[in-house]
Design an enzyme around this catalytic site. Structure first.
Site, PDB file in Angstrom:
ATOM      1  NE  ARG A  54      -0.475   1.581   3.635  1.00  0.00           N
ATOM      2  CZ  ARG A  54       0.690   2.248   3.822  1.00  0.00           C
ATOM      3  NH1 ARG A  54       1.833   1.611   4.070  1.00  0.00           N
ATOM      4  NH2 ARG A  54       0.729   3.554   3.743  1.00  0.00           N
ATOM      5  CB  ALA A  56       0.237   6.746  -3.951  1.00  0.00           C
ATOM      6  CG  ASP A 244      -2.870   8.344  -1.584  1.00  0.00           C
ATOM      7  OD1 ASP A 244      -2.899   8.941  -0.484  1.00  0.00           O
ATOM      8  OD2 ASP A 244      -2.457   7.182  -1.721  1.00  0.00           O
ATOM      9  CE  LYS A 255      -5.482   5.776   3.917  1.00  0.00           C
ATOM     10  NZ  LYS A 255      -6.429   4.890   3.173  1.00  0.00           N
TER      11      LYS A 255
HETATM   12  O1  MRU Z   1      -4.696   3.268   1.794  1.00  0.00           O
HETATM   13  P1  MRU Z   1      -3.209   3.446   1.822  1.00  0.00           P
HETATM   14  O2  MRU Z   1      -2.571   2.860   3.039  1.00  0.00           O
HETATM   15  O3  MRU Z   1      -2.562   2.975   0.523  1.00  0.00           O
HETATM   16  O4  MRU Z   1      -3.007   5.028   1.898  1.00  0.00           O
HETATM   17  C1  MRU Z   1      -1.709   5.572   1.915  1.00  0.00           C
HETATM   18  C2  MRU Z   1      -1.702   7.037   2.060  1.00  0.00           C
HETATM   19  O5  MRU Z   1      -2.735   7.677   2.079  1.00  0.00           O
HETATM   20  C3  MRU Z   1      -0.386   7.732   2.060  1.00  0.00           C
HETATM   21  O6  MRU Z   1      -0.456   8.892   2.831  1.00  0.00           O
HETATM   22  C4  MRU Z   1      -0.073   8.092   0.621  1.00  0.00           C
HETATM   23  O7  MRU Z   1       0.026   6.965  -0.201  1.00  0.00           O
HETATM   24  C5  MRU Z   1       1.059   8.981   0.408  1.00  0.00           C
HETATM   25  S1  MRU Z   1       2.622   8.531   1.077  1.00  0.00           S
HETATM   26  C6  MRU Z   1       3.383   7.477   0.111  1.00  0.00           C
END
Ligand code: MRU
Length: 357
Positions: A54, A56, A244, A255
């Site tokens: 997980r 992005a 993301d 998130k």
């Molecule tokens: O649902 P997830 O765990 O994939 O969400 C991740 C996030 O929201 C992170 O803050 C986002 O990917 C940016 S940091 C790499």
């Protein structure tokens, strides 16, 4: 604070063109550090949907290797049939998670690499693997640069609020927001990180606190609902989060819970920094209202650690992301430098400088 440990890695491609993808199963953290070996697209698809991998950038790189995996047995096809099979698999992978744009940008890059490689299906497949490896290396390099630029904004003695998980396990490198905090710590700045637990799947509690402690930082875990009070008590001098997808005007999808933090930070004059590679910017979307928001299973909200915490039939709304308007964002830290408002022009310049390189 214990001894500093090597960061855990989200993913690793094992072997050559007929290799497989090793993922650390993030759903089992922090109690169990266990890898899963993905040898076909189905297992990778499941791993992305279930958030075993997980974040992005990590999703984008994992899906890229997924395309390589899925086409390993198509190398005997005619080139056109190989490309057709690639398009089918790519559109399947694109349906895994809708909000993070890195998934789409990475698969676009891979598809272009295979199309541009004239010659046999085997050569096209080799081009896919090269492109996936290049994307992994580019993300690692971007993380290093973002950490350096972002750490300049963090001062000695600060409390810093963060949300979700943005560390090595969310990327192919040192992380986005978390990479900035670790870099600032390594510069000798004494910072205390307030990490929101990040309901419903607790990436902050389970993963961010683990990564920060492994890196030797001072971290305090908060219920999401405690963040506003922590800001009111004057404990926080900056908030630093990942993203993301970022629209052309600087609106930021991240998130769920990020928007509330940004509104609170703005109300108290606390700087709110977003740290994301240029690949997270989607110039095709004029504003955040066009960003698709993933809605996830109600069970993620009605159950906790395997036990039910709400009546079986209660209606649930479970958006996984929210959109912070660009007006609440103090600056966006990228590998091309720190973008300041007005974001439309700053983003255009950053994208142009990347195309020019
Ligand atoms: O649902 P997830 O765990 O994939 O969400 C991740 C996030 O929201 C992170 O803050 C986002 O990917 C940016 S940091 C790499």
């Amino acid at each position: 604070m214990g001894a500093v440990k090597e960061p855990l890695r989200a993913l690793e491609w094992v072997g050559g063109a007929d290799g497989h993808l090793r993922l650390l199963d993030q759903t089992r953290l922090p109690g169990c550090v266990e890898a899963i070996e993905c040898r076909d697209v189905d297992s990778l698809w499941d791993a992305i949907r279930m958030l075993r991998v997980r974040g992005a950038p990590a999703i984008g790189v994992a899906a890229s290797y997924g395309l390589v995996l899925g086409l390993a047995r198509a190398v005997h096809l005619e080139p056109d049939a190989f490309l057709e099979r690639m398009r089918e698999l790519s559109s399947r992978l694109r349906a895994c998670r809708p909000t993070g744009v890195n998934l789409f940008a990475c698969l676009d890059r891979l598809e272009a690499a295979a199309r541009q490689q004239s010659g046999s299906a085997r050569r096209k497949h080799a081009a896919l693997l090269d492109a996936a490896r290049a994307l992994e290396a580019e993300n690692a390099a971007a993380c290093e640069a973002m950490a350096r630029y972002g750490a300049e904004r963090i001062l000695d003695g600060w409390g810093v609020l963060t949300h979700c998980n943005t560390g090595p396990l969310a990327t192919a490198g040192a992380g986005t927001a978390l990479g900035v905090l670790v870099h600032a710590h390594r510069q000798g700045k004494r910072i205390r990180v307030y990490a929101c637990e990040t309901r419903p799947l607790l990436q902050g509690a389970r993963i961010t606190t683990l990564e920060l402690r492994n890196a030797g930082l001072d971290v305090v875990l908060l219920c999401d609902s405690a963040a506003a009070q922590v800001m009111a008590e004057g404990r926080v001098q900056a908030a630093v989060v990942g993203a993301d997808r970022i629209a052309a005007n600087g609106d930021v999808a991240n998130k769920i819970g990020t928007l509330g933090l940004a509104v609170n930070a703005a109300a108290r004059g606390i700087p709110f920094y977003v740290v994301a590679p240029i690949a997270t910017i989607d110039p095709a979307l004029p504003s955040g209202s066009a960003i698709p928001i993933e809605e996830r299973d109600p069970g993620e909200v009605t159950e906790l650690c395997g036990g039910r915490i709400a009546p079986a039939d209660v209606p649930v709304y479970n958006p996984a992301f929210d959109v912070t308007p660009h007006g609440h964002v103090t600056a966006i830290v990228t590998e091309a430098g720190v973008l300041e408002p007005p974001y439309g022009a700053a983003i255009r310049r950053a994208l142009q400088s990347r195309t020019a390189n």
